[in-house]
Design a protein around this motif. Sequence first.
Motif: not given
Length: 122
Positions: A6, A22, A34, A36, A70, A72, A96
């Motif tokens: 992180e 992350c 994933m 947090w 969030i 990715r 994470c």
Amino acid sequence: QVQLVESGGGLVQAGGSLRLSCAASGRTVSDYAMGWFRQAPGKEHEFVAAISWSGGNTVYTDSVKGRFTISRDNAENTVNLQMNSLKPEDTAVYYCGAGLAEFRNWTQYAYWGQGTQVTVSS
């Protein structure tokens, strides 16, 4: 095996923003959902947000809805947490984790990073 690191934590005034990242290495992060989590001093791990392996499903704890996002990037093997309108109660170490689904229980995640400190001053 998945290694997670992180970054992006720091000290910010209330109302400010931070973007946590992350970075994953080892197995590709696209194999995993994933999440947090955060842990304030003297408190248990608290679920913050999670995202499915495809990015098509996201879940948030109520206290951060509308403020945190969030996301990715599976090509870059990264997961991010954009935090806006930060409050002093958001102060914690943020971690994470990689798991099989968007669990809200941190014990159900298989891999964890070392955490990054977020401090929000009033």
